[in-house]
Scaffold this active site. Structure first.
Site, PDB file in Angstrom:
ATOM      1  CG  ASP A   1      -2.293   0.538   1.008  1.00  0.00           C
ATOM      2  OD1 ASP A   1      -2.316   2.008   0.289  1.00  0.00           O
ATOM      3  OD2 ASP A   1      -2.539   1.000   2.263  1.00  0.00           O
TER       4      ASP A   1
ATOM      5  CG  ASP B   1      -9.397   2.480  -0.476  1.00  0.00           C
ATOM      6  OD1 ASP B   1      -8.939   1.375  -0.287  1.00  0.00           O
ATOM      7  OD2 ASP B   1      -8.686   3.492   0.385  1.00  0.00           O
TER       8      ASP B   1
HETATM    9  C1  DGJ Z   1      -5.618   1.890   1.803  1.00  0.00           C
HETATM   10  C2  DGJ Z   1      -6.505   0.373   1.457  1.00  0.00           C
HETATM   11  O1  DGJ Z   1      -6.891   0.771   0.125  1.00  0.00           O
HETATM   12  C3  DGJ Z   1      -7.304   0.206   1.529  1.00  0.00           C
HETATM   13  O2  DGJ Z   1      -7.594  -0.861   1.460  1.00  0.00           O
HETATM   14  C4  DGJ Z   1      -6.585  -0.376   3.601  1.00  0.00           C
HETATM   15  O3  DGJ Z   1      -5.507  -1.349   3.424  1.00  0.00           O
HETATM   16  C5  DGJ Z   1      -6.105   0.638   3.739  1.00  0.00           C
HETATM   17  N1  DGJ Z   1      -5.244   1.520   3.045  1.00  0.00           N
HETATM   18  C6  DGJ Z   1      -5.682   0.550   5.101  1.00  0.00           C
HETATM   19  O4  DGJ Z   1      -4.753   1.648   5.836  1.00  0.00           O
END
Ligand code: DGJ
Length: 731
Positions: A480, A550
């Protein structure tokens, strides 16, 4: 595929199966002009260069030489010498001058395609169908002592043309490169519009099309990543073109940092296309004898509309960019605990999820953010990649072993490029964060970014991540990156080199991921950036899939996935079924629609399976079965966009057709129910007109011709957000 040089015309002709790209050297000053790019030609239309149209003559010292420079379709436009359109190259030479004019020196044509040192790049395959050929044209500016190597590669099985620029300092002093675009092209384009992808967090890659007006129109990123907001893609679309017909030129930048994609319409209605690293914040000291390789651009021309362009990108990326051992495999169905628990979980909770997931046929548990340091929210611990044993009692290996015993694989989340101000790492190495001395750095999500221009920092990151991965049977990593870069300053780079930080950062991310996949060759790597802010071809070179967004709401995902699939294969789109009301938009959608929409991507779950309604839990085995049945087709087939609710406001329809056209799966989503409305007729695409197809589950069959010309009848569904899969099998 073929590349030829025509001596008498001093012309280069690059042919793919359906297209030609032509350049020629003109005048005794050796300007390299862009002659043509479009449907395949057997001739070379030199007149396209208009070099004999007075007063636009190239001759030296002619008083109208400026007019020539400002009109000539140049393959790599320089700067400051009469071409007032925006150049592809900007420099400051050793005397402080910025004029530069690259002209032809020599060329090479060879089989294969070279790797680009430190950068992601498309590659040739071993068999005849996937071989490549490359043309290298060297341009030079003797005044400033620079050479520019333009590389053009083509593959036997693709209509894409891959281009990049390398700058070589052949002088005896440093030259500062402020801009070196990977791709530049001047074309006559009176009747074209610009198609780009824009967005935001949770709204990534929405399609936007607008007329090209006079002057410059651009999209770009200066955020240190390709970004949620704008995307390193643009297409010039002939007015009136649609999915099936019309001329389309698509360009995609194989890079994961700052970019600029620009068109400039001139006084003569020609359009200059530029694509490359964004010059904002970029200044690279090229020392005597040094080289700077810029990333590559994929260009795709289609005269069968946008759909053909998309399919060309998809095949290219599946066959010539994604390297992962998973690229041709069904990915394990995962369940990720992010939306299930956020930071509040422990070993018992994860094991409870794993047990329930196993019963439903799910194959892998992914532990997301919050397992390390003392991270119970997003305020701390990035950089402290050691297990929080208060949460994970018995440690990571114990948890992974237990999950494996239950029958699930195990995956883990990292955000390796970051450092929290509240972390042991920051307390030990405050100078490892990107910052400008004397300025308090901007925090975003309460975190700073590591200065990856320092090799010791890169090595530290690699060591801690690999130590965790070696400590247990971890088969998947979600990598990430949750903030953009500000405060561009490195404690290690000199005052003349701070402008290198953005690019050095991206090169370091590539280095880290390359080392990671070499160390763990069977690892399934999914890239992610606060959702889909780093969904770009650069990242696909390292991992076969990227988290799209997300926003997991099935209806929001229709637009996000439509925009993503404009360029990227469905096999690369991270898509999960989540709980309702949806955590981002608050919408309630049927569980079946959430499954049908996620099916167009990698497929998985992002919910607390121990808590969702029993009815939903009971539907999971059926969805799992559906994934196993359809994923081989979804992963490998040809994508067709049939209808978009973005345009019609009522329904969405897209499909995947197998390469041999014996099978197809179309997804129909009725976004808005319509009262007192009859059935819809949806004209399918991509089928074999001669073949007869059975509609699975319905006792009917039709020819491909009927399904494409007359269409399939779809009864009005009851309610909003309803959906239906239409599986066609050759009779
Ligand atoms: C952003 C990601 O897109 C989410 O799926 C998750 O992993 C969060 N970060 C965690 O902080």
């Amino acid at each position: 595929m073929d590349i030829k040089y025509f001596d008498e015309l001093r012309a280069f002709k690059i042919d793919t199966s359906n297209n030609s790209y032509i350049m020629a050297v003109v005048d005794d000053e050796n300007f390299l002009g862009h002659v043509y790019y479009g449907p395949k030609l057997s001739d070379i239309p030199m007149y396209m260069l208009r070099i004999n149209e007075n007063p636009y003559v190239p001759s030296k010292n002619n008083r109208d030489r400026g007019s020539f420079m400002d009109t000539f379709p140049t393959e790599l436009p320089g700067n400051g010498l009469g071409d007032y359109r925006e150049g592809a190259v900007e420099i400051v030479d050793k005397d402080g001058h910025f004029a530069v004019c690259p002209t032809y020196k020599d060329y090479k044509i060879y089989e294969g395609k070279p790797e680009l040192a430190g950068l992601p790049a498309t590659f040739a395959g071993a068999d005849a169908d996937s071989k490549a050929m490359t043309l290298e044209i060297t341009l030079e500016d003797k005044n400033v002592g620079l050479e520019f190597i333009l590389r053009y590669s083509v593959f036997a099985d693709s209509d894409a043309i891959i281009r990049s620029t390398e700058v070589v300092n052949v002088s005896d002093a440093s030259v500062f490169i402020k801009k070196a675009m990977s791709f530049a092209m001047d074309m006559d384009a009176e009747d074209y519009e610009l198609l780009t992808l824009h967005g935001s967090w949770a709204r990534e890659r929405q399609m936007d099309q607008r007329p090209i007006g006079y002057g410059k129109t651009s999209v770009g990123s200066v955020k240190g990543e390709s970004s949620h907001q704008e995307h390193p893609f643009m297409a010039l679309v002939q007015k009136g073109a649609d999915q099936k017909q019309g001329r389309v030129y698509g360009f995609n930048f194989v890079y994961s940092g700052n970019f600029l994609a620009q068109v400039e319409k001139s006084q003569f209605d020609s359009v200059r296309v530029l694509m490359g690293i964004n010059p904002t914040g970029f200044k690279w000291e090229l020392k005597a004898g040094d080289k700077l390789q810029m990333p590559e651009v994929v260009s795709v021309y289609s005269d069968e509309g946008i759909g053909r362009m998309s399919r060309t990108f998809h095949d290219l990326y599946r066959n010539h960019l994604i390297r992962s051992p998973y690229k041709d495999k069904k990915r394990p169905i995962l369940i990720n605990n992010w939306e299930a628990t956020y930071f509040q979980f422990d070993t018992d909770k994860l094991i409870a999820i794993a047990k329930e997931a196993q019963k439903a046929g799910i194959e892998m548990l992914v532990m997301d953010d919050g397992w390390f340091g003392h991270r119970d929210d997003d305020n701390s611990s990035l950089g402290d990649w050691y297990v929080n044993e208060d949460k994970l009692k018995g440690g990571l290996k114990y948890l992974v072993d237990e999950v494996n015993k239950i029958g699930l694989k195990f995956g883990i989340w990292f955000e390796p490029e970051m450092i929290s101000p509240d972390s042991d790492l920051y307390r030990a190495h405050p100078d490892w964060a990107i910052a400008i001395p004397g300025r308090t750095p901007v925090r975003s999500r309460n975190q700073y970014v590591l200065d990856l221009s320092r090799q010791e920092v890169v090595d530290y990151v690699f060591d801690v991540v690999s130590k965790v991965l070696h400590s247990a049977n971890i088969e998947y990593v979600k990598w990430d990156m949750n903030r953009q870069i500000t405060d561009l300053g490195s404690y290690c780079l000199g005052k003349d080199n701070q402008g290198e930080l953005f690019h050095r950062y991206v090169l370091a991310v590539y280095q880290l991921q390359e080392r990671l996949i070499k160390e763990f060759p069977n690892l399934l790597l999914e890239n992610c950036s606060g959702g889909g802010a780093r969904f770009d071809p650069g990242m696909l070179y390292y991992g076969p899939q990227i988290w799209c967004s997300d926003d997991t709401d099935a209806i929001e995902r229709l637009g996000i996935q439509e925009g993503t699939a404009l360029v990227y294969p469905l096999s690369s789109m991270g898509a999960h079924v989540s709980d309702c009301p949806n955590h981002t938009v608050g919408r309630n959608t049927p569980f079946s629609t959430r499954g049908n929409v996620a099916l167009a991507g990698t497929f998985g779950y992002e919910l607390d399976i121990t808590k969702i309604p029993q009815e939903d839990r009971d539907s999971i085995p059926g969805q799992v079965e559906m994934y196993h049945k359809y994923n081989p087709l979804v992963r490998t087939g040809d994508y067709y966009r049939i209808a978009s609710y973005r345009e019609n406001h009522y329904f969405d329809c897209y499909g995947v057709v197998s390469k041999d056209k014996s099978e197809a799966l179309f997804t129909f989503v009725q976004v808005m129910g319509r009262p007192n409305y009859h059935s819809r007729i949806v004209r399918l695409d991509g089928l074999d007109p001669e073949k007869k197809y059975v509609v699975e589950g319905e006792d009917v069959s039709y020819t491909g011709e009927t399904l494409m010309k007359a269409g399939l009848q779809i009864q009005n569904l009851w309610g909003d957000y309803q959906s239906k899969l239409i599986h066609l099998i050759e009779a």
